[in-house]
Design an enzyme around this catalytic site. Structure first.
Site, PDB file in Angstrom:
ATOM      1  N   ASP A 153       4.549   5.423   3.732  1.00 34.48           N
ATOM      2  CA  ASP A 153       5.811   5.545   3.004  1.00 34.48           C
ATOM      3  C   ASP A 153       7.000   5.083   3.850  1.00 34.48           C
ATOM      4  O   ASP A 153       6.942   5.080   5.088  1.00 34.48           O
ATOM      5  CB  ASP A 153       6.071   7.016   2.628  1.00 34.48           C
ATOM      6  CG  ASP A 153       5.159   7.490   1.499  1.00 34.48           C
ATOM      7  OD1 ASP A 153       4.181   6.785   1.183  1.00 34.48           O
ATOM      8  OD2 ASP A 153       5.424   8.576   0.951  1.00 34.48           O
ATOM      9  N   HIS A 166       3.756   7.408   7.611  1.00 33.78           N
ATOM     10  CA  HIS A 166       5.022   6.690   7.453  1.00 33.78           C
ATOM     11  C   HIS A 166       5.064   5.479   8.384  1.00 33.78           C
ATOM     12  O   HIS A 166       4.747   5.620   9.572  1.00 33.78           O
ATOM     13  CB  HIS A 166       6.203   7.624   7.747  1.00 33.78           C
ATOM     14  CG  HIS A 166       6.341   8.729   6.746  1.00 33.78           C
ATOM     15  ND1 HIS A 166       5.572   9.870   6.810  1.00 33.78           N
ATOM     16  CD2 HIS A 166       7.121   8.843   5.638  1.00 33.78           C
ATOM     17  CE1 HIS A 166       5.887  10.656   5.772  1.00 33.78           C
ATOM     18  NE2 HIS A 166       6.816  10.062   5.054  1.00 33.78           N
TER      19      HIS A 166
HETATM   20 ZN   LIG Z   1       9.562   8.863   1.773  1.00 34.79          ZN
END
Ligand SMILES: [Zn+2]
Length: 264
Positions: free
Chosen positions: A68, A214
């Site tokens: 993400d 991430h």
């Molecule tokens: Zn996010």
């Protein structure tokens, strides 16, 4: 749903009359319970109440790595190098305005066989309180940005921090997007300890898991990048294979055939 909860909490105030200590405790208990329920509805990544969502992938021994908040011109590029070296395909939930700033990274990820998905336009942290108009814009602009960057219309969506919104289900349906959740949260946003990130995955991984990581963080993603080779090698040794969180097919339906070919 939220209107009903609001009515319940306000109606409970009537219980205060005539006032007594036990009635006060009762009202406080109702308020506490409703607050917990609202927090669950908005924050629990796999609850199905406000929006249907998928937190697993099909197939025996399959796992999905999802990243993400990118793209990041440095860290996402390093991650793509690593995934290429390991022969692993992953799913990238990109933030629209960052994709507009670095479309070449998104194009590269798509060209190398990864899946690109919508993680809203601006990654607004109070996502659950967006006005209806802004919510729709966050979804639509995120989709447009992915389409502009890699020529493929996204099919999958994930909100910032997995937050829900009372209108998310109808708006995602209008946009043709499926909400994707996760089963393993590494909390790589909160630690720089690569061993801890690796353990959080390796201690839990079972068939069908969707793993949340991430590829862009304010402090960099060095710990994730350090943990990942070990995680991939060990999970493969246990017989797992890495798959995309959704299909790449029908991704050219918004493009002219020539543009589609060059995008692929
Ligand atoms: Zn996010």
């Amino acid at each position: 749903m939220f209107i009903l909860l609001l009515l319940v909490t306000n109606a409970s105030l009537a219980l205060l009359y005539p006032f007594s200590r036990s009635r006060l405790f009762l009202v406080a208990a109702i308020y506490g319970a409703v607050t917990l329920l609202v927090l669950y509805l908005l924050f629990h990544p796999r609850n199905q109440w406000l929006v249907a969502n998928r937190s697993r992938v099909d197939g025996a021994g399959c796992l999905a790595l999802t990243f993400d908040d990118g793209p990041d011109p440095v860290d996402t590029a390093k991650l793509l190098d690593l995934l290429k070296e390991k022969g692993v395909k992953a799913t990238f939930f990109v933030v629209g305005k960052r994709a507009d700033q670095h479309p070449e990274i998104v194009r590269r990820a798509w060209a190398e066989g990864h899946l690109i998905a919508n993680h809203t336009w601006s990654h607004y942290s109070l996502f659950c309180f967006l006005s209806p108009r802004r919510l729709r814009a966050e979804i639509e602009r995120g989709t447009e940005s992915v389409r502009r960057s890699c020529g493929s219309r996204p099919r999958l969506f994930r909100s910032p921090v997995g937050l829900r919104h009372a209108l998310l289900a109808p708006y995602l349906k209008d946009a043709g997007l499926e909400y994707i959740s996760w089963t393993i949260r590494t909390r790589d946003t909160l630690t720089a300890d690569s061993g801890l990130i690796a353990r959080r995955i390796l201690n839990k991984a079972v068939s069908g898991d969707i793993i949340l990581l991430h590829d862009r963080l304010p402090g960099g993603t060095a710990a994730m990048l350090e943990a990942l080779p070990r995680v991939i090698d060990e999970l493969r040794a246990r017989g797992f294979q890495f798959v995309l969180a959704g299909p790449r097919e029908n991704s050219c339906d918004t493009l002219e055939p020539a543009a589609c070919e060059s995008a692929l």
